[in-house]
Write an enzyme that holds these catalytic residues in place. Structure first.
Site, PDB file in Angstrom:
ATOM      1  N   ASP A  55       0.484 -98.943 -76.038  1.00 20.20           N
ATOM      2  CA  ASP A  55       1.082 -97.632 -75.284  1.00 20.20           C
ATOM      3  C   ASP A  55       2.573 -98.061 -75.163  1.00 20.20           C
ATOM      4  O   ASP A  55       3.010 -99.393 -75.442  1.00 20.20           O
ATOM      5  CB  ASP A  55       0.369 -97.467 -73.937  1.00 20.20           C
ATOM      6  CG  ASP A  55       0.205 -99.098 -73.354  1.00 20.20           C
ATOM      7  OD1 ASP A  55       0.724-100.267 -73.610  1.00 20.20           O
ATOM      8  OD2 ASP A  55      -0.560 -99.040 -72.339  1.00 20.20           O
ATOM      9  N   ASP A  59      -7.487-100.449 -61.247  1.00 19.18           N
ATOM     10  CA  ASP A  59      -8.222 -99.156 -61.000  1.00 19.18           C
ATOM     11  C   ASP A  59      -9.318 -99.153 -62.236  1.00 19.18           C
ATOM     12  O   ASP A  59      -9.972 -98.060 -62.376  1.00 19.18           O
ATOM     13  CB  ASP A  59      -7.649 -97.997 -60.750  1.00 19.18           C
ATOM     14  CG  ASP A  59      -6.640 -97.643 -61.627  1.00 19.18           C
ATOM     15  OD1 ASP A  59      -6.464 -98.255 -62.867  1.00 19.18           O
ATOM     16  OD2 ASP A  59      -5.790 -96.705 -61.630  1.00 19.18           O
ATOM     17  N   HIS A  77      -8.062 -98.732 -65.473  1.00 17.85           N
ATOM     18  CA  HIS A  77      -7.682 -98.382 -66.846  1.00 17.85           C
ATOM     19  C   HIS A  77      -7.574 -99.174 -67.818  1.00 17.85           C
ATOM     20  O   HIS A  77      -7.321-100.316 -67.813  1.00 17.85           O
ATOM     21  CB  HIS A  77      -6.326 -97.386 -66.377  1.00 17.85           C
ATOM     22  CG  HIS A  77      -5.173 -98.183 -66.103  1.00 17.85           C
ATOM     23  ND1 HIS A  77      -4.589 -98.456 -64.955  1.00 17.85           N
ATOM     24  CD2 HIS A  77      -4.147 -98.627 -67.053  1.00 17.85           C
ATOM     25  CE1 HIS A  77      -3.450 -99.265 -64.989  1.00 17.85           C
ATOM     26  NE2 HIS A  77      -3.156 -99.468 -66.302  1.00 17.85           N
ATOM     27  N   GLU A 101      -5.665 -93.311 -67.816  1.00 21.52           N
ATOM     28  CA  GLU A 101      -5.429 -93.493 -66.475  1.00 21.52           C
ATOM     29  C   GLU A 101      -7.081 -92.818 -65.752  1.00 21.52           C
ATOM     30  O   GLU A 101      -7.851 -92.362 -66.732  1.00 21.52           O
ATOM     31  CB  GLU A 101      -4.567 -92.586 -65.663  1.00 21.52           C
ATOM     32  CG  GLU A 101      -3.108 -93.180 -65.745  1.00 21.52           C
ATOM     33  CD  GLU A 101      -2.738 -94.254 -65.257  1.00 21.52           C
ATOM     34  OE1 GLU A 101      -3.653 -95.137 -64.804  1.00 21.52           O
ATOM     35  OE2 GLU A 101      -1.590 -94.559 -64.958  1.00 21.52           O
TER      36      GLU A 101
HETATM   37  C1  GLP Z   1      -0.341-101.603 -67.704  1.00 23.67           C
HETATM   38  C2  GLP Z   1      -0.730-101.655 -69.422  1.00 23.67           C
HETATM   39  C3  GLP Z   1      -2.045-102.038 -69.597  1.00 23.67           C
HETATM   40  C4  GLP Z   1      -2.462-103.547 -68.676  1.00 23.67           C
HETATM   41  C5  GLP Z   1      -2.417-103.253 -67.213  1.00 23.67           C
HETATM   42  C6  GLP Z   1      -2.485-104.656 -66.249  1.00 23.67           C
HETATM   43  O1  GLP Z   1      -0.753-100.399 -67.096  1.00 23.67           O
HETATM   44  N1  GLP Z   1      -0.721-100.332 -69.736  1.00 23.67           N
HETATM   45  O2  GLP Z   1      -2.245-102.186 -70.835  1.00 23.67           O
HETATM   46  O3  GLP Z   1      -3.828-103.813 -69.102  1.00 23.67           O
HETATM   47  O4  GLP Z   1      -0.938-102.781 -67.101  1.00 23.67           O
HETATM   48  O5  GLP Z   1      -1.450-105.392 -66.475  1.00 23.67           O
HETATM   49  P1  GLP Z   1      -1.522-106.888 -66.066  1.00 23.67           P
HETATM   50  O6  GLP Z   1      -2.124-107.724 -67.063  1.00 23.67           O
HETATM   51  O7  GLP Z   1       0.009-107.011 -65.452  1.00 23.67           O
HETATM   52  O8  GLP Z   1      -2.269-106.809 -64.695  1.00 23.67           O
END
Ligand code: GLP
Length: 264
Positions: free
Chosen positions: A71, A140, A142, A147
């Site tokens: 993404d 949550d 995702h 989302e």
């Molecule tokens: C963002 C990214 C996800 C990732 C999530 C959790 O939303 N788009 O790919 O898994 O954050 O990130 P973190 O590893 O910093 O908790």
């Protein structure tokens, strides 16, 4: 689903690096350039450090590897220090021998967004699909920026970010107002087409999402639960992230049996 519970975040990163190296080797055995799906966020940073170390130690090369990121935010130029283009360059690409032209992150800057999303799907299929998709997980549940409420049949597309995601990611920006409001993300169906999937989660703030992903009902209400529909998924977690799982004993027994059977 294979669920691997480890004692530290370092062990999670090492295990994940072994899986990535294994996927690269297996692709090469079939005389095919390896294709990795990559994630951003805080969680995979340890994995990327480990991969860089293995490259420096001369035990892992990325010279023929292709990569596709999950993404990218809409509204940040690629050189912005919170864009995922920048994150990937700084955390991994510039430290290893991957060819820049073989790395892909969704294009979201100064372009036709729906056309860009569509072109990303085409590019993945032209590369022969993804061998191993690395995932983190949002608090949550995702994955990527799919989302809560994302269709389980979704493809790469433009997605509005939830208030929860923007507030979780605000720690990386000067204020929440600077967090983008949308992103282009691979869809859930896109992710499920990867030949294998590796989801990493560390920390107690991920425990609820991990429990829903592994043991909850398959539902767009917790997008990571869709991984239950895939035949080759490994969930690697530290103990705090595993703390709300009901069947920990079984997952640990399964790892012991796996080790025993592999040694005979
Ligand atoms: C963002 C990214 C996800 C990732 C999530 C959790 O939303 N788009 O790919 O898994 O954050 O990130 P973190 O590893 O910093 O908790």
């Amino acid at each position: 689903m294979r669920v691997v519970i480890l004692d530290s975040t370092e062990a999670v990163s090492r295990f994940a690096a072994d899986q990535v190296a294994g996927a690269i080797d297996r692709a090469r055995e079939t005389r095919k350039p390896p294709v990795l799906g990559l994630a951003t966020g805080g969680t995979p940073l340890g994995l990327y450090n480990e991969l860089v170390q293995r490259y420096r130690d001369g035990i892992l090369s990325f010279a023929d590897v292709f990569s596709f990121n999950l993404d990218e935010y809409v509204g940040l130029p690629p050189e912005h220090d919170q864009s995922y283009h920048y994150y990937m360059k700084e955390s991994l690409f510039r430290h290893i021998d991957i060819r820049t032209e073989n790395t892909s992150v969704p294009q979201t800057w100064n372009c036709d967004l729906p056309a860009s999303a569509k072109a990303y799907e085409t590019k993945i299929s032209h590369a022969g699909g993804i061998d191993l998709q690395v995932l983190g997980i949002g608090t949550d549940g995702h994955i990527g920026f799919n989302e809560v409420g994302s269709s389980l049949a979704s493809r790469t597309r433009l997605k509005t970010l939830t208030r929860q995601t923007r507030s979780d990611n605000a720690r990386y920006f000067a204020s929440i107002d600077e967090v983008p409001i949308a992103a282009i993300t691979m869809g859930i169906a896109t992710i499920l087409e990867a030949r294998s999937i590796l989801l990493l989660a560390t920390g107690a703030n991920k425990a609820k999402a991990v429990a829903g992903c592994v043991e909850g009902a398959v539902s767009s209400g917790l997008p990571a639960s869709a991984l239950q529909l895939h035949p080759n998924v490994t969930i690697v977690v530290d103990r705090p992230a595993a703390s709300l799982l009901q069947h920990t004993e079984y997952y640990e027994d399964s790892e012991r049996v796996r080790a025993k059977l592999q040694s005979v």
